[in-house]
Design a protein around this motif. Structure first.
Motif, PDB file in Angstrom:
ATOM      1  N   GLU A  36      10.698  82.271  60.570  1.00  0.00           N
ATOM      2  CA  GLU A  36       9.641  81.389  59.936  1.00  0.00           C
ATOM      3  C   GLU A  36       8.238  81.902  60.694  1.00  0.00           C
ATOM      4  N   GLN A  37       8.065  82.198  61.730  1.00  0.00           N
ATOM      5  CA  GLN A  37       6.867  82.844  62.289  1.00  0.00           C
ATOM      6  C   GLN A  37       6.390  83.909  61.651  1.00  0.00           C
ATOM      7  N   ASN A  38       7.349  84.960  61.283  1.00  0.00           N
ATOM      8  CA  ASN A  38       6.964  86.280  60.790  1.00  0.00           C
ATOM      9  C   ASN A  38       6.416  86.112  59.407  1.00  0.00           C
ATOM     10  N   LEU A  39       7.092  85.095  58.757  1.00  0.00           N
ATOM     11  CA  LEU A  39       6.841  84.818  57.282  1.00  0.00           C
ATOM     12  C   LEU A  39       5.398  84.189  57.218  1.00  0.00           C
ATOM     13  N   ARG A  40       4.991  83.361  58.253  1.00  0.00           N
ATOM     14  CA  ARG A  40       3.584  82.578  58.258  1.00  0.00           C
ATOM     15  C   ARG A  40       2.631  83.727  58.630  1.00  0.00           C
ATOM     16  N   PHE A  41       3.007  84.588  59.699  1.00  0.00           N
ATOM     17  CA  PHE A  41       1.996  85.667  59.835  1.00  0.00           C
ATOM     18  C   PHE A  41       1.745  86.542  58.689  1.00  0.00           C
ATOM     19  N   LEU A  42       2.798  87.008  58.253  1.00  0.00           N
ATOM     20  CA  LEU A  42       2.602  87.755  56.772  1.00  0.00           C
ATOM     21  C   LEU A  42       1.544  86.870  55.864  1.00  0.00           C
ATOM     22  N   MET A  43       1.965  85.509  55.534  1.00  0.00           N
ATOM     23  CA  MET A  43       1.039  84.637  54.610  1.00  0.00           C
ATOM     24  C   MET A  43      -0.511  84.724  55.012  1.00  0.00           C
ATOM     25  N   ARG A  44      -0.708  84.833  56.403  1.00  0.00           N
ATOM     26  CA  ARG A  44      -2.031  84.676  56.825  1.00  0.00           C
ATOM     27  C   ARG A  44      -2.468  86.151  56.736  1.00  0.00           C
ATOM     28  N   ILE A  45      -1.957  87.220  56.900  1.00  0.00           N
ATOM     29  CA  ILE A  45      -2.496  88.589  56.742  1.00  0.00           C
ATOM     30  C   ILE A  45      -2.870  88.774  55.249  1.00  0.00           C
ATOM     31  N   HIS A  46      -2.286  88.277  54.369  1.00  0.00           N
ATOM     32  CA  HIS A  46      -2.477  88.565  52.758  1.00  0.00           C
ATOM     33  C   HIS A  46      -3.566  87.649  52.270  1.00  0.00           C
ATOM     34  N   ASP A  47      -3.825  86.576  53.200  1.00  0.00           N
ATOM     35  CA  ASP A  47      -4.698  85.658  52.479  1.00  0.00           C
ATOM     36  C   ASP A  47      -6.157  85.589  53.184  1.00  0.00           C
TER      37      ASP A  47
END
Length: 306
Positions: free
Chosen positions: A197-208
């Motif tokens: 879940e942390q990995n997903l949230r970091f990726l979402m922040r990187i691409h937003d």
């Protein structure tokens, strides 16, 4: 087959994350009228991991009303309430803090999120810079990370020595007992999320682009050191969980569940009652015959672009 299922699950989680970001803006305007409109024909209320969107908003608003009652009780009884929010980066601490403070009086409930200590602060007693932010009677303080930085980020990143860490573990139980003896109500929450879940949230922040500011070089390094943080967290909980100031773990993989569960639990920890409020009467506006409003110069106005 499994990969298709995994992809579908991932897409649903991404949709959930995006929807949560959109709904976050609605929460400031949330009221009974808006809740009623959500149930109108043609306005579907889609479930999010078992949390119906309308149910989430209804419960959030109900809990925030209770927080206002708690706030009134804290002022009336001159209580001092401190709530610590700890957890990994992107675990949802900030989202819960925002919903707790959202409708409260900022003069009564304030959030403390300290930056890295200055050179001068590094020479002080470790707890000194936190003590200055503790509440007076009738105040609530929410710590977005706290003195537990020493047991977490400072230890894992090598910003302090192992001797400093061991001294912290010996000192913090007595420090917190001292706070409780002084009349402070101290609550400590740890927000727990999975590696995935942390990995997903970091990726979402990187691409937003609107959320990239939330990612610091320290956050990225913490991602690499996931296992070191796990070991540090486990020792921290084991050595600082005391009867006077125990830890409470919030399951944070689902943001909406985490927010509702944490706020609901917080409300149960302080036995508050309704405080009788004096009725508010709007005074009549005075009219004086010699009053004349001075015209405002046109160049003082903000241009009406919209």
């Amino acid at each position: 087959m499994k990969s298709d299922l995994d992809r579908e699950t991932l897409e649903e989680r991404i949709r959930r994350e995006l929807a949560d970001g959109i709904d976050e803006e609605l929460e400031l305007e949330l009221g009974d009228e808006m809740l009623a409109r959500m149930s109108e024909p043609g306005r579907p209320s889609s479930p999010q991991d078992g949390i119906d969107r309308k149910l989430y908003f209804t419960e959030l608003l109900r809990l925030q009303r209770e927080l206002i009652k708690l706030q009134s009780w804290v002022v009336d009884q001159k209580l001092k309430l401190v709530v610590l929010f700890e957890g990994r980066d992107a675990a949802g601490k900030g989202g819960v803090i925002k919903r707790v403070a959202q409708r409260l009086n900022p003069r009564i409930c304030r959030t403390v999120a300290l930056s890295a200590p200055s050179e001068r602060e590094r020479t002080q007693w470790y707890f000194q810079r936190y003590v200055t932010h503790l509440p007076a009677a009738g105040e609530i303080v929410l710590f977005d990370r706290s003195w537990y930085n020493r047991a977490g980020v400072e230890r894992v990143m090598g910003f302090c020595s192992e001797s400093d860490v061991q001294d912290f573990f010996q000192t913090v139980p007595e420090f917190e007992r001292m706070l409780v003896r002084s009349g402070i109500i101290l609550l400590k929450y740890w927000f727990s999320i999975t590696d995935e879940e942390q990995n997903l949230r970091f990726l979402m922040r990187i691409h937003d682009p609107m959320k990239q500011w939330k990612l610091s070089p320290m956050d990225l390094e913490s991602r690499r050191r996931w296992e070191e943080y796990t070991k540090a967290k486990e020792e921290m909980l084991a050595r600082t969980h005391i009867p006077e100031a125990r830890w409470w773990v919030v399951e944070g993989n689902n943001k909406r569940r985490a927010r509702l569960n944490c706020i609901h639990h917080l409300l149960q920890q302080v036995p508050y009652k309704d405080v009788e409020q004096q009725p508010i009467v709007l005074p009549k506006r005075e009219h004086k015959p010699d009053y004349a409003r001075t015209p405002v110069a046109p160049e003082l106005y903000v241009p009406a672009v919209y």
